[in-house]
Design a protein around this motif. Sequence first.
Motif, PDB file in Angstrom:
ATOM      1  N   MET A  37       0.834  -1.167   0.000  1.00  0.00           N
ATOM      2  CA  MET A  37       0.000   0.000   0.000  1.00  0.00           C
ATOM      3  C   MET A  37       0.882   1.234   0.000  1.00  0.00           C
ATOM      4  O   MET A  37       1.786   1.367   0.807  1.00  0.00           O
ATOM      5  N   ASN A  38       0.630   2.134  -0.931  1.00  0.00           N
ATOM      6  CA  ASN A  38       1.366   3.390  -1.010  1.00  0.00           C
ATOM      7  C   ASN A  38       0.683   4.459  -0.185  1.00  0.00           C
ATOM      8  O   ASN A  38      -0.533   4.549  -0.158  1.00  0.00           O
ATOM      9  N   HIS A  39       1.475   5.257   0.473  1.00  0.00           N
ATOM     10  CA  HIS A  39       0.955   6.369   1.258  1.00  0.00           C
ATOM     11  C   HIS A  39       1.534   7.650   0.675  1.00  0.00           C
ATOM     12  O   HIS A  39       2.737   7.771   0.496  1.00  0.00           O
ATOM     13  N   ARG A  40       0.680   8.591   0.350  1.00  0.00           N
ATOM     14  CA  ARG A  40       1.119   9.872  -0.175  1.00  0.00           C
ATOM     15  C   ARG A  40       0.584  10.991   0.684  1.00  0.00           C
ATOM     16  O   ARG A  40      -0.515  10.918   1.193  1.00  0.00           O
ATOM     17  N   GLU A  41       1.372  12.004   0.776  1.00  0.00           N
ATOM     18  CA  GLU A  41       0.987  13.189   1.508  1.00  0.00           C
ATOM     19  C   GLU A  41       1.170  14.376   0.577  1.00  0.00           C
ATOM     20  O   GLU A  41       2.158  14.448  -0.141  1.00  0.00           O
ATOM     21  N   SER A  42       0.224  15.291   0.563  1.00  0.00           N
ATOM     22  CA  SER A  42       0.389  16.470  -0.282  1.00  0.00           C
ATOM     23  C   SER A  42       0.681  17.690   0.590  1.00  0.00           C
ATOM     24  O   SER A  42       0.236  17.788   1.724  1.00  0.00           O
ATOM     25  N   VAL A  43       1.458  18.602   0.020  1.00  0.00           N
ATOM     26  CA  VAL A  43       1.872  19.812   0.720  1.00  0.00           C
ATOM     27  C   VAL A  43       1.791  20.959  -0.273  1.00  0.00           C
ATOM     28  O   VAL A  43       2.166  20.815  -1.440  1.00  0.00           O
ATOM     29  N   ASP A  44       1.302  22.112   0.160  1.00  0.00           N
ATOM     30  CA  ASP A  44       1.283  23.298  -0.691  1.00  0.00           C
ATOM     31  C   ASP A  44       2.678  23.897  -0.738  1.00  0.00           C
ATOM     32  O   ASP A  44       3.332  24.071   0.291  1.00  0.00           O
ATOM     33  N   VAL A  45       3.152  24.196  -1.953  1.00  0.00           N
ATOM     34  CA  VAL A  45       4.456  24.821  -2.124  1.00  0.00           C
ATOM     35  C   VAL A  45       4.287  26.118  -2.904  1.00  0.00           C
ATOM     36  O   VAL A  45       3.220  26.406  -3.436  1.00  0.00           O
ATOM     37  N   VAL A  46       5.357  26.893  -2.962  1.00  0.00           N
ATOM     38  CA  VAL A  46       5.361  28.194  -3.624  1.00  0.00           C
ATOM     39  C   VAL A  46       6.327  28.129  -4.804  1.00  0.00           C
ATOM     40  O   VAL A  46       7.400  27.532  -4.699  1.00  0.00           O
ATOM     41  N   CYS A  47       5.942  28.751  -5.902  1.00  0.00           N
ATOM     42  CA  CYS A  47       6.876  28.902  -7.023  1.00  0.00           C
ATOM     43  C   CYS A  47       7.867  29.982  -6.600  1.00  0.00           C
ATOM     44  O   CYS A  47       7.548  31.164  -6.580  1.00  0.00           O
ATOM     45  N   ALA A  48       9.073  29.570  -6.231  1.00  0.00           N
ATOM     46  CA  ALA A  48      10.067  30.499  -5.704  1.00  0.00           C
ATOM     47  C   ALA A  48      10.881  31.175  -6.803  1.00  0.00           C
ATOM     48  O   ALA A  48      11.353  32.292  -6.627  1.00  0.00           O
ATOM     49  N   ALA A  49      11.031  30.504  -7.931  1.00  0.00           N
ATOM     50  CA  ALA A  49      11.814  31.050  -9.042  1.00  0.00           C
ATOM     51  C   ALA A  49      11.491  30.269 -10.300  1.00  0.00           C
ATOM     52  O   ALA A  49      10.921  29.182 -10.238  1.00  0.00           O
ATOM     53  N   VAL A  50      11.865  30.836 -11.428  1.00  0.00           N
ATOM     54  CA  VAL A  50      11.727  30.127 -12.699  1.00  0.00           C
ATOM     55  C   VAL A  50      13.083  30.097 -13.391  1.00  0.00           C
ATOM     56  O   VAL A  50      13.922  30.964 -13.174  1.00  0.00           O
ATOM     57  N   ILE A  51      13.287  29.083 -14.201  1.00  0.00           N
ATOM     58  CA  ILE A  51      14.488  28.986 -15.013  1.00  0.00           C
ATOM     59  C   ILE A  51      14.107  29.466 -16.410  1.00  0.00           C
ATOM     60  O   ILE A  51      13.173  28.946 -17.007  1.00  0.00           O
ATOM     61  N   ASP A  52      14.808  30.444 -16.907  1.00  0.00           N
ATOM     62  CA  ASP A  52      14.579  31.114 -18.190  1.00  0.00           C
ATOM     63  C   ASP A  52      13.482  32.150 -18.048  1.00  0.00           C
ATOM     64  O   ASP A  52      13.109  32.498 -16.939  1.00  0.00           O
ATOM     65  N   PRO A  53      12.930  32.677 -19.116  1.00  0.00           N
ATOM     66  CA  PRO A  53      12.076  33.869 -18.962  1.00  0.00           C
ATOM     67  C   PRO A  53      10.782  33.600 -18.198  1.00  0.00           C
ATOM     68  O   PRO A  53      10.208  32.512 -18.305  1.00  0.00           O
ATOM     69  N   LEU A  54      10.383  34.590 -17.443  1.00  0.00           N
ATOM     70  CA  LEU A  54       9.145  34.502 -16.669  1.00  0.00           C
ATOM     71  C   LEU A  54       7.943  34.254 -17.576  1.00  0.00           C
ATOM     72  O   LEU A  54       7.005  33.559 -17.196  1.00  0.00           O
ATOM     73  N   SER A  55       7.997  34.770 -18.786  1.00  0.00           N
ATOM     74  CA  SER A  55       6.878  34.619 -19.718  1.00  0.00           C
ATOM     75  C   SER A  55       6.765  33.214 -20.304  1.00  0.00           C
ATOM     76  O   SER A  55       5.713  32.833 -20.810  1.00  0.00           O
ATOM     77  N   ARG A  56       7.839  32.431 -20.239  1.00  0.00           N
ATOM     78  CA  ARG A  56       7.822  31.063 -20.773  1.00  0.00           C
ATOM     79  C   ARG A  56       8.895  30.231 -20.059  1.00  0.00           C
ATOM     80  O   ARG A  56       9.934  29.902 -20.630  1.00  0.00           O
TER      81      ARG A  56
END
Length: 69
Positions: A1-20
């Motif tokens: 039996m698999n057990h999963r837990e979910s957690v809210d995270v924040v987008c802290a940064a992006v790699i390459d342009p913010l627009s894409r």
Amino acid sequence: MNHRESVDVVCAAVIDPLSRPQSVVVGLPVHGRLRIVGRSTPLTAKVASDLGCILTAAAGRSSVAGGHH
């Protein structure tokens, strides 16, 4: 039996342009500080485009770390 837990995270940064972004760096708020906890796999063109439409730069922060403005 698999057990999963979910957690809210924040987008802290992006790699390459913010627009894409090519991938995102995710953070977890811990005791009032943002702890970097991971990076996504490369985003598909569709996901990068969709995400780029809703992302905005944080107020007062440069969108270019260590680069030219």
